[in-house]
Write an enzyme that holds these catalytic residues in place. Structure first.
Site, mmCIF file in Angstrom:
data_model
loop_
_atom_site.group_PDB
_atom_site.id
_atom_site.type_symbol
_atom_site.label_atom_id
_atom_site.label_comp_id
_atom_site.label_asym_id
_atom_site.label_seq_id
_atom_site.Cartn_x
_atom_site.Cartn_y
_atom_site.Cartn_z
ATOM 1 N N CYS A 1 -34.081 5.960 19.847
ATOM 2 C CA CYS A 1 -33.161 7.039 20.219
ATOM 3 C C CYS A 1 -32.795 7.924 19.027
ATOM 4 C CB CYS A 1 -31.891 6.461 20.828
ATOM 5 S SG CYS A 1 -32.075 5.820 22.507
ATOM 6 N N ARG B 1 -19.462 0.504 20.258
ATOM 7 C CA ARG B 1 -20.549 1.442 20.543
ATOM 8 C C ARG B 1 -21.889 0.727 20.489
ATOM 9 N NH1 ARG B 1 -22.338 4.338 23.782
ATOM 10 N NH2 ARG B 1 -23.659 6.109 23.259
ATOM 11 N N CYS C 1 -24.530 0.614 23.615
ATOM 12 C CA CYS C 1 -25.944 0.964 23.508
ATOM 13 C C CYS C 1 -26.831 -0.161 24.017
ATOM 14 C CB CYS C 1 -26.307 1.293 22.057
ATOM 15 S SG CYS C 1 -25.690 2.884 21.483
ATOM 16 N N CYS D 1 -32.681 0.949 18.484
ATOM 17 C CA CYS D 1 -31.868 2.030 17.928
ATOM 18 C C CYS D 1 -32.782 3.125 17.372
ATOM 19 C CB CYS D 1 -30.966 1.511 16.818
ATOM 20 S SG CYS D 1 -29.970 0.058 17.225
ATOM 21 N N HIS E 1 0.789 -1.230 0.000
ATOM 22 C CA HIS E 1 0.000 0.000 0.000
ATOM 23 C C HIS E 1 0.825 1.286 0.000
ATOM 24 C CE1 HIS E 1 -3.399 -2.590 0.520
ATOM 25 N NE2 HIS E 1 -2.973 -3.042 1.690
#
Length: 217
Positions: free
Chosen positions: A136, A174, A178, A133, A35
């Site tokens: 919220c 995350r 939650c 989900c 790369h």
């Protein structure tokens, strides 16, 4: 703070990922062999398209999955554990290189069933609070919950530095945080459920720019 690389605390993880990217393994292999130094040969727009469908595995793969494919099959190393420190470091560095690229996750063709599975999971109620989900990040976005203002649940800044935890957090971590707040049992990082959810959540941000490492509450 997010726009200033000298003030952004997430840059420590970017630098760690950069060091791994340039580090030689026991046989002298480095990510830079393919790369280029500082990833100059990378297709940055392709990074913004993950998760992508992999015909060989017959499922979508995330950027972390792709890192492990290179790590194991092309560099002949033992695979990294999903969401481990090294993996998050490399993912953060790669997403940082692609900062400013436009999110463009495909949702048609063979990836469509996985997108639909992620959408179903996004709307599914979990835990003792029986929340999803959607509650919220759609129904109550902009409202305040436990001292935090609910956002739209966009993932274009992940991995993000969270001020509330003082660390860089991956998207799957995350998701787990939650679910734990719903008093539900989280899935495992790298699980089919989280990858499907990542396909759906990330595609909701198509057209937004990568902000990694973003800063959030």
């Amino acid at each position: 703070m997010q726009e200033d690389d000298f003030a952004n605390p997430g840059m420590d993880v970017v630098d760690y990922g950069r060091s791994l990217f340039h580090k030689a393994d026991e046989e002298g292999h480095r990510c830079t062999d393919c790369h280029g130094e500082d990833g100059r040969k990378l297709n940055l727009q392709h990074i913004a398209a993950y998760p992508v469908y992999d015909p060989g595995q017959e499922r979508p793969i995330t950027l972390q999955d792709q890192v492990n494919i290179c790590w194991e099959e092309r560099m002949d190393n033992f695979p990294l554990v999903y969401d481990c420190r090294e993996m998050v470091g490399l993912e953060t560095y790669l997403k940082y290189l692609a900062r400013g690229q436009t999110i463009a996750v495909k949702t048609d063709g063979p990836v469509r069933p996985f997108y639909e599975a992620g959408k179903k999971l996004y709307h599914q109620r979990f835990g003792q609070l029986e929340m999803s989900c959607y509650h919220c990040h759609d129904q109550h976005r902009g409202a305040w919950l436990r001292g935090q203002q609910l956002n739209q649940g966009q993932s274009n800044g992940f991995p993000v530095y969270r001020l509330s935890t003082s660390r860089v957090t991956s998207l799957h971590r995350r998701f787990s945080e939650c679910l734990a707040s719903f008093r539900a049992e989280p899935f495992l990082p790298g699980s089919d459920e989280y990858i499907n959810l990542e396909v759906y959540v990330t595609s909701r941000g198509n057209g937004l720019k990568i902000e990694t490492p973003a800063i959030r509450d």
